[in-house]
Design a protein around this motif. Sequence first.
Motif, PDB file in Angstrom:
ATOM      1  N   ILE A 223       6.303  -9.075   1.271  1.00  0.00           N
ATOM      2  CA  ILE A 223       5.290  -9.861   1.994  1.00  0.00           C
ATOM      3  C   ILE A 223       5.686  -9.946   3.471  1.00  0.00           C
ATOM      4  O   ILE A 223       4.870  -9.731   4.366  1.00  0.00           O
ATOM      5  CB  ILE A 223       5.132 -11.272   1.374  1.00  0.00           C
ATOM      6  CG1 ILE A 223       4.482 -11.162  -0.012  1.00  0.00           C
ATOM      7  CG2 ILE A 223       4.324 -12.182   2.283  1.00  0.00           C
ATOM      8  CD1 ILE A 223       4.441 -12.464  -0.815  1.00  0.00           C
TER       9      ILE A 223
ATOM     10  N   LYS B  72       5.129  -6.322   5.009  1.00  0.00           N
ATOM     11  CA  LYS B  72       3.756  -5.836   5.110  1.00  0.00           C
ATOM     12  C   LYS B  72       2.847  -6.789   5.878  1.00  0.00           C
ATOM     13  O   LYS B  72       1.952  -6.350   6.585  1.00  0.00           O
ATOM     14  CB  LYS B  72       3.192  -5.577   3.719  1.00  0.00           C
ATOM     15  CG  LYS B  72       3.970  -4.457   3.039  1.00  0.00           C
ATOM     16  CD  LYS B  72       3.197  -3.794   1.931  1.00  0.00           C
ATOM     17  CE  LYS B  72       3.959  -2.552   1.504  1.00  0.00           C
ATOM     18  NZ  LYS B  72       3.614  -2.052   0.207  1.00  0.00           N
ATOM     19  N   GLU B  73       3.059  -8.083   5.741  1.00  0.00           N
ATOM     20  CA  GLU B  73       2.148  -9.034   6.377  1.00  0.00           C
ATOM     21  C   GLU B  73       2.613  -9.468   7.764  1.00  0.00           C
ATOM     22  O   GLU B  73       1.800  -9.742   8.628  1.00  0.00           O
ATOM     23  CB  GLU B  73       1.980 -10.276   5.489  1.00  0.00           C
ATOM     24  CG  GLU B  73       1.302  -9.976   4.168  1.00  0.00           C
ATOM     25  CD  GLU B  73      -0.131  -9.482   4.338  1.00  0.00           C
ATOM     26  OE1 GLU B  73      -0.862 -10.021   5.181  1.00  0.00           O
ATOM     27  OE2 GLU B  73      -0.511  -8.526   3.616  1.00  0.00           O
TER      28      GLU B  73
ATOM     29  N   SER C 207       6.868 -20.534   7.299  1.00  0.00           N
ATOM     30  CA  SER C 207       6.558 -19.223   6.728  1.00  0.00           C
ATOM     31  C   SER C 207       7.528 -18.858   5.614  1.00  0.00           C
ATOM     32  O   SER C 207       7.129 -18.317   4.581  1.00  0.00           O
ATOM     33  CB  SER C 207       6.487 -18.139   7.809  1.00  0.00           C
ATOM     34  OG  SER C 207       7.757 -17.917   8.331  1.00  0.00           O
TER      35      SER C 207
ATOM     36  N   THR D 235       6.201 -18.566   1.807  1.00  0.00           N
ATOM     37  CA  THR D 235       6.318 -17.220   1.227  1.00  0.00           C
ATOM     38  C   THR D 235       7.085 -17.284  -0.096  1.00  0.00           C
ATOM     39  O   THR D 235       6.706 -16.623  -1.072  1.00  0.00           O
ATOM     40  CB  THR D 235       7.034 -16.257   2.211  1.00  0.00           C
ATOM     41  OG1 THR D 235       6.260 -16.198   3.405  1.00  0.00           O
ATOM     42  CG2 THR D 235       7.172 -14.859   1.630  1.00  0.00           C
TER      43      THR D 235
ATOM     44  N   LEU E  21      -1.458 -19.377   0.992  1.00  0.00           N
ATOM     45  CA  LEU E  21      -1.920 -18.107   1.571  1.00  0.00           C
ATOM     46  C   LEU E  21      -2.720 -18.352   2.844  1.00  0.00           C
ATOM     47  O   LEU E  21      -2.556 -17.661   3.850  1.00  0.00           O
ATOM     48  CB  LEU E  21      -2.777 -17.335   0.556  1.00  0.00           C
ATOM     49  CG  LEU E  21      -2.045 -16.727  -0.633  1.00  0.00           C
ATOM     50  CD1 LEU E  21      -3.026 -15.976  -1.526  1.00  0.00           C
ATOM     51  CD2 LEU E  21      -0.945 -15.770  -0.199  1.00  0.00           C
TER      52      LEU E  21
ATOM     53  N   ILE F  91      -2.628 -14.968   4.998  1.00  0.00           N
ATOM     54  CA  ILE F  91      -2.572 -13.777   4.137  1.00  0.00           C
ATOM     55  C   ILE F  91      -3.788 -13.770   3.214  1.00  0.00           C
ATOM     56  O   ILE F  91      -4.137 -14.786   2.606  1.00  0.00           O
ATOM     57  CB  ILE F  91      -1.283 -13.777   3.280  1.00  0.00           C
ATOM     58  CG1 ILE F  91      -0.041 -13.746   4.174  1.00  0.00           C
ATOM     59  CG2 ILE F  91      -1.258 -12.589   2.326  1.00  0.00           C
ATOM     60  CD1 ILE F  91       1.270 -13.851   3.415  1.00  0.00           C
ATOM     61  N   ASN F  92      -4.404 -12.593   3.105  1.00  0.00           N
ATOM     62  CA  ASN F  92      -5.540 -12.412   2.232  1.00  0.00           C
ATOM     63  C   ASN F  92      -5.055 -12.242   0.783  1.00  0.00           C
ATOM     64  O   ASN F  92      -4.086 -11.528   0.547  1.00  0.00           O
ATOM     65  CB  ASN F  92      -6.225 -11.117   2.716  1.00  0.00           C
ATOM     66  CG  ASN F  92      -7.562 -10.929   2.096  1.00  0.00           C
ATOM     67  OD1 ASN F  92      -7.679 -10.959   0.873  1.00  0.00           O
ATOM     68  ND2 ASN F  92      -8.557 -10.734   2.944  1.00  0.00           N
ATOM     69  N   GLU F  93      -5.768 -12.871  -0.158  1.00  0.00           N
ATOM     70  CA  GLU F  93      -5.343 -12.792  -1.561  1.00  0.00           C
ATOM     71  C   GLU F  93      -5.323 -11.340  -2.060  1.00  0.00           C
ATOM     72  O   GLU F  93      -4.455 -10.949  -2.852  1.00  0.00           O
ATOM     73  CB  GLU F  93      -6.282 -13.640  -2.427  1.00  0.00           C
ATOM     74  CG  GLU F  93      -5.566 -14.208  -3.619  1.00  0.00           C
ATOM     75  CD  GLU F  93      -6.386 -15.227  -4.411  1.00  0.00           C
ATOM     76  OE1 GLU F  93      -7.296 -15.870  -3.842  1.00  0.00           O
ATOM     77  OE2 GLU F  93      -6.103 -15.366  -5.608  1.00  0.00           O
TER      78      GLU F  93
ATOM     79  N   SER G 294      -4.525  -8.704  -0.399  1.00  0.00           N
ATOM     80  CA  SER G 294      -3.291  -8.041   0.055  1.00  0.00           C
ATOM     81  C   SER G 294      -2.152  -8.307  -0.915  1.00  0.00           C
ATOM     82  O   SER G 294      -1.335  -7.427  -1.183  1.00  0.00           O
ATOM     83  CB  SER G 294      -2.844  -8.552   1.421  1.00  0.00           C
ATOM     84  OG  SER G 294      -3.883  -8.487   2.317  1.00  0.00           O
ATOM     85  N   VAL G 295      -2.102  -9.550  -1.437  1.00  0.00           N
ATOM     86  CA  VAL G 295      -1.018  -9.886  -2.369  1.00  0.00           C
ATOM     87  C   VAL G 295      -1.169  -9.068  -3.655  1.00  0.00           C
ATOM     88  O   VAL G 295      -0.180  -8.616  -4.232  1.00  0.00           O
ATOM     89  CB  VAL G 295      -0.999 -11.405  -2.674  1.00  0.00           C
ATOM     90  CG1 VAL G 295       0.124 -11.746  -3.642  1.00  0.00           C
ATOM     91  CG2 VAL G 295      -0.847 -12.199  -1.402  1.00  0.00           C
TER      92      VAL G 295
END
Length: 292
Positions: free
Chosen positions: A132, A135-136, A228, A232, A262, A267-269, A271-272
Amino acid sequence: MTLFEGKNGRFQSLLQAVDNSDISSIKSVVSGIVRIINDPRSTVKELKELIEKDPPLTARLLRIANSAFYSLQRKVSEIEQAIVLIGFDELKELALNQKVCELFAKGDRVEGYSRPLLWKHSVAVALLSKMIYRKEFGLKGDNMYAAGLLHDLGIVVEDQFLRLQFADIMKTVREGGRNLADAETSVLGFHHAEVCGALLDHWNFPGEFVFSIAFHHSGFEQPQDFTSMVLTLYVANHVCQKHGIGYSDTPLRDDEAYRRCLNTLGINETSVVVITVDLKKEMARVESRGLF
Ligand SMILES: [Fe+2]
Ligand SMILES: [Fe+2]
């Protein structure tokens, strides 16, 4: 730090018991690696010296290096060579895995819990947290990985030193459909996340470790600004529970709190979901290497 002041006597005795036990045997290597991760000037020499202070760990890492690079003409006999072959970052991670995993190898099965199952969960949370971050947020996520590996160490402390109460708590979780942290708080007056946070505080780990771990079941209550990392860890823990990877300490998952985390992290769900597909592939890879 005032975070753990006011906890009951049993909480304080538990921390003292850990000081004199095998659990504290990981302190020197693990805190040394965390220091190296957080010091941009750290060198290969420091990592080499740290690992070589622990001969069984050195032997294990050399064995892994030799089996990974079996086609080499000469055997890998020095940690410095292993760092060159495996890579500085990878060897830090491997050394962390090998050291922390020492504490999860044995122990009784209690209700649906065992240390090996908890280890599988811990590795999954570590990998997902790091993915996470990468990538995020475009960050390396080495601290996230280390925090993920350690986040449920409080459960090991309780299963080792509070055996009778721990068995009762696990029975309540299994039969009563409660989350572990709630059941622990009713019986003990504290829960495993607080135990691990206090332990890492006592071991002088950076504040972000102490807070993210102490609040990994209650991300929005954390009083300081490590948002964060705290959230996370909450997200990674939630996803691993949802997908049944290893031991589950939250049979009753709070999906609303998960989505709030999120949102706060931006963060978009979806993406997870994508990252979780990669996690499962990575877990299969580490499993094939015999990590659990
Ligand atoms: Fe937990
Ligand atoms: Fe967990």
